[in-house]
Design a protein around this motif. Structure first.
Motif, PDB file in Angstrom:
ATOM      1  N   ILE A 186      -0.888  -8.774  -2.605  1.00 37.82           N
ATOM      2  CA  ILE A 186      -1.841  -8.711  -1.480  1.00 37.82           C
ATOM      3  C   ILE A 186      -2.113 -10.109  -0.939  1.00 37.82           C
ATOM      4  N   GLU A 187      -2.286 -11.056  -1.851  1.00 36.02           N
ATOM      5  CA  GLU A 187      -2.535 -12.452  -1.463  1.00 36.02           C
ATOM      6  C   GLU A 187      -1.384 -13.003  -0.630  1.00 36.02           C
ATOM      7  N   TYR A 188      -0.169 -12.684  -1.064  1.00 31.67           N
ATOM      8  CA  TYR A 188       1.028 -13.141  -0.335  1.00 31.67           C
ATOM      9  C   TYR A 188       1.107 -12.488   1.039  1.00 31.67           C
ATOM     10  N   LEU A 189       0.862 -11.191   1.119  1.00 32.38           N
ATOM     11  CA  LEU A 189       0.932 -10.481   2.398  1.00 32.38           C
ATOM     12  C   LEU A 189      -0.138 -10.976   3.368  1.00 32.38           C
ATOM     13  N   ASN A 190      -1.335 -11.234   2.859  1.00 30.59           N
ATOM     14  CA  ASN A 190      -2.403 -11.778   3.718  1.00 30.59           C
ATOM     15  C   ASN A 190      -2.003 -13.134   4.293  1.00 30.59           C
ATOM     16  N   LYS A 191      -1.409 -13.950   3.445  1.00 31.45           N
ATOM     17  CA  LYS A 191      -0.993 -15.287   3.857  1.00 31.45           C
ATOM     18  C   LYS A 191       0.138 -15.224   4.874  1.00 31.45           C
ATOM     19  N   THR A 192       1.024 -14.242   4.715  1.00 32.09           N
ATOM     20  CA  THR A 192       2.215 -14.145   5.565  1.00 32.09           C
ATOM     21  C   THR A 192       1.959 -13.378   6.863  1.00 32.09           C
ATOM     22  N   TYR A 193       1.165 -12.284   6.778  1.00 32.72           N
ATOM     23  CA  TYR A 193       1.014 -11.395   7.927  1.00 32.72           C
ATOM     24  C   TYR A 193      -0.419 -11.260   8.442  1.00 32.72           C
ATOM     25  N   GLY A 194      -1.364 -11.969   7.814  1.00 31.62           N
ATOM     26  CA  GLY A 194      -2.756 -11.761   8.206  1.00 31.62           C
ATOM     27  C   GLY A 194      -3.268 -10.477   7.577  1.00 31.62           C
ATOM     28  N   ASN A 195      -4.170  -9.755   8.263  1.00 32.43           N
ATOM     29  CA  ASN A 195      -4.748  -8.537   7.697  1.00 32.43           C
ATOM     30  C   ASN A 195      -4.183  -7.250   8.290  1.00 32.43           C
ATOM     31  N   ASP A 196      -3.354  -7.362   9.315  1.00 31.70           N
ATOM     32  CA  ASP A 196      -2.874  -6.172  10.010  1.00 31.70           C
ATOM     33  C   ASP A 196      -1.992  -5.281   9.143  1.00 31.70           C
ATOM     34  N   TRP A 197      -1.273  -5.869   8.194  1.00 33.17           N
ATOM     35  CA  TRP A 197      -0.367  -5.094   7.344  1.00 33.17           C
ATOM     36  C   TRP A 197      -1.102  -4.013   6.557  1.00 33.17           C
ATOM     37  N   LYS A 198      -2.396  -4.227   6.269  1.00 34.21           N
ATOM     38  CA  LYS A 198      -3.173  -3.280   5.462  1.00 34.21           C
ATOM     39  C   LYS A 198      -3.276  -1.917   6.134  1.00 34.21           C
ATOM     40  N   ASN A 199      -3.248  -1.904   7.453  1.00 33.06           N
ATOM     41  CA  ASN A 199      -3.355  -0.646   8.186  1.00 33.06           C
ATOM     42  C   ASN A 199      -2.107   0.222   8.014  1.00 33.06           C
ATOM     43  N   GLU A 200      -1.012  -0.383   7.548  1.00 37.58           N
ATOM     44  CA  GLU A 200       0.250   0.350   7.405  1.00 37.58           C
ATOM     45  C   GLU A 200       0.512   0.790   5.970  1.00 37.58           C
ATOM     46  N   LEU A 201      -0.386   0.428   5.047  1.00 39.06           N
ATOM     47  CA  LEU A 201      -0.206   0.794   3.639  1.00 39.06           C
ATOM     48  C   LEU A 201      -0.778   2.191   3.403  1.00 39.06           C
ATOM     49  N   PRO A 202       0.061   3.188   3.047  1.00 34.29           N
ATOM     50  CA  PRO A 202      -0.393   4.584   2.937  1.00 34.29           C
ATOM     51  C   PRO A 202      -1.357   4.852   1.781  1.00 34.29           C
ATOM     52  N   ILE A 203      -1.290   4.021   0.717  1.00 29.45           N
ATOM     53  CA  ILE A 203      -2.128   4.232  -0.447  1.00 29.45           C
ATOM     54  C   ILE A 203      -2.641   2.888  -0.939  1.00 29.45           C
ATOM     55  N   LYS A 204      -3.846   2.853  -1.470  1.00 32.55           N
ATOM     56  CA  LYS A 204      -4.471   1.598  -1.895  1.00 32.55           C
ATOM     57  C   LYS A 204      -4.269   1.403  -3.400  1.00 32.55           C
ATOM     58  N   PRO A 205      -3.522   0.397  -3.824  1.00 29.52           N
ATOM     59  CA  PRO A 205      -3.287   0.146  -5.253  1.00 29.52           C
ATOM     60  C   PRO A 205      -4.462  -0.575  -5.906  1.00 29.52           C
ATOM     61  N   PHE A 206      -4.430  -0.700  -7.234  1.00 27.37           N
ATOM     62  CA  PHE A 206      -5.433  -1.480  -7.953  1.00 27.37           C
ATOM     63  C   PHE A 206      -5.491  -2.885  -7.380  1.00 27.37           C
ATOM     64  N   GLY A 207      -6.686  -3.439  -7.271  1.00 26.62           N
ATOM     65  CA  GLY A 207      -6.830  -4.799  -6.779  1.00 26.62           C
ATOM     66  C   GLY A 207      -7.002  -4.880  -5.277  1.00 26.62           C
ATOM     67  N   PHE A 208      -6.908  -3.729  -4.598  1.00 29.42           N
ATOM     68  CA  PHE A 208      -7.040  -3.711  -3.137  1.00 29.42           C
ATOM     69  C   PHE A 208      -8.497  -3.600  -2.749  1.00 29.42           C
ATOM     70  N   LYS A 209      -8.919  -4.480  -1.829  1.00 28.46           N
ATOM     71  CA  LYS A 209     -10.304  -4.448  -1.346  1.00 28.46           C
ATOM     72  C   LYS A 209     -10.316  -4.150   0.148  1.00 28.46           C
TER      73      LYS A 209
END
Length: 209
Positions: A186-209
């Motif tokens: 998640i940290e890597y994706l936030n750094k690489t893509y900002g926060n928009d990628w979260k809207n495309e994740l179908p399920i929330k894994p452990f550690g997801f806020k």
């Protein structure tokens, strides 16, 4: 001239001894939880760039330049492999454990997970990128349903990160490792893509806020 030669020999021997004392021998052991016959695998040390072809499931040793933090991986077509090791390799803490489980229990082939023992998992961006390119990086989720979430293939295609379901019975260590793995991704994706990628994740894994 003889005296100078003797001094040089002494200095060389001292330097060789010091260099030898710095090196650390790490012991690599296997734990096979399957009935599959082992044929081959690949063990890698990221910091030294060394790759070892393993053709027998026998414990072996590797020599490291000095004590310190290292990242290891093990890959085989026949198993899902988990690699556990101390956060810092020293003379006393030098055991690297490769745990092999059944490949058919996973939604994605060719997986490898490397974990520090008793420490936070901190894969470098370079290691994460390499795992993404080799389709070896996955979110980990514990649950009864072992099916891939709907539309997850679209997320994997776009971001290169797979999905892995573990047993629904979660022990504290497994939960901690899964959470650390997911938070680092998640940290890597936030750094690489900002926060928009979260809207495309179908399920929330452990550690997801």
């Amino acid at each position: 001239m003889k005296k100078l030669t003797l001094i040089l020999i002494v200095i060389f021997n001292i330097n060789s001894t010091i260099a030898s004392e710095k090196k650390i021998v790490a012991n690599v052991i296997f734990k096979n939880f399957t009935n599959e016959k082992f044929t081959s695998g690949e063990f890698k040390i990221f910091e030294t760039g060394e790759t070892f072809q393993i053709n027998f499931m026998e414990n072996f040793t590797v020599e490291l330049p000095e004590k310190g933090k290292y990242q290891f991986s093990f890959y085989s077509n026949e198993y899902i492999s988990y690699v556990y090791y101390p956060v810092k390799i020293t003379e006393k803490k030098n055991i690297i454990t490769i745990r092999l489980t059944e490949l058919k229990s996973s939604n994605f082939k060719y997986e490898n997970l490397s974990f520090y023992d008793y420490a936070d998992l901190k894969m470098s961006d370079q290691v994460i990128l390499e795992k993404i390119n080799n389709k070896k990086l996955n979110f980990i989720i514990h649950g009864i349903n072992n099916n891939t979430p709907e539309n997850y293939s679209e997320f994997m295609e776009k971001f290169g990160i797979g999905f892995k379901t573990e047993n629904c019975i979660v022990d504290p260590i497994s939960f901690k490792k899964a959470t650390e793995n997911n938070k680092r991704i998640i940290e890597y994706l936030n750094k690489t893509y900002g926060n928009d990628w979260k809207n495309e994740l179908p399920i929330k894994p452990f550690g997801f806020k």
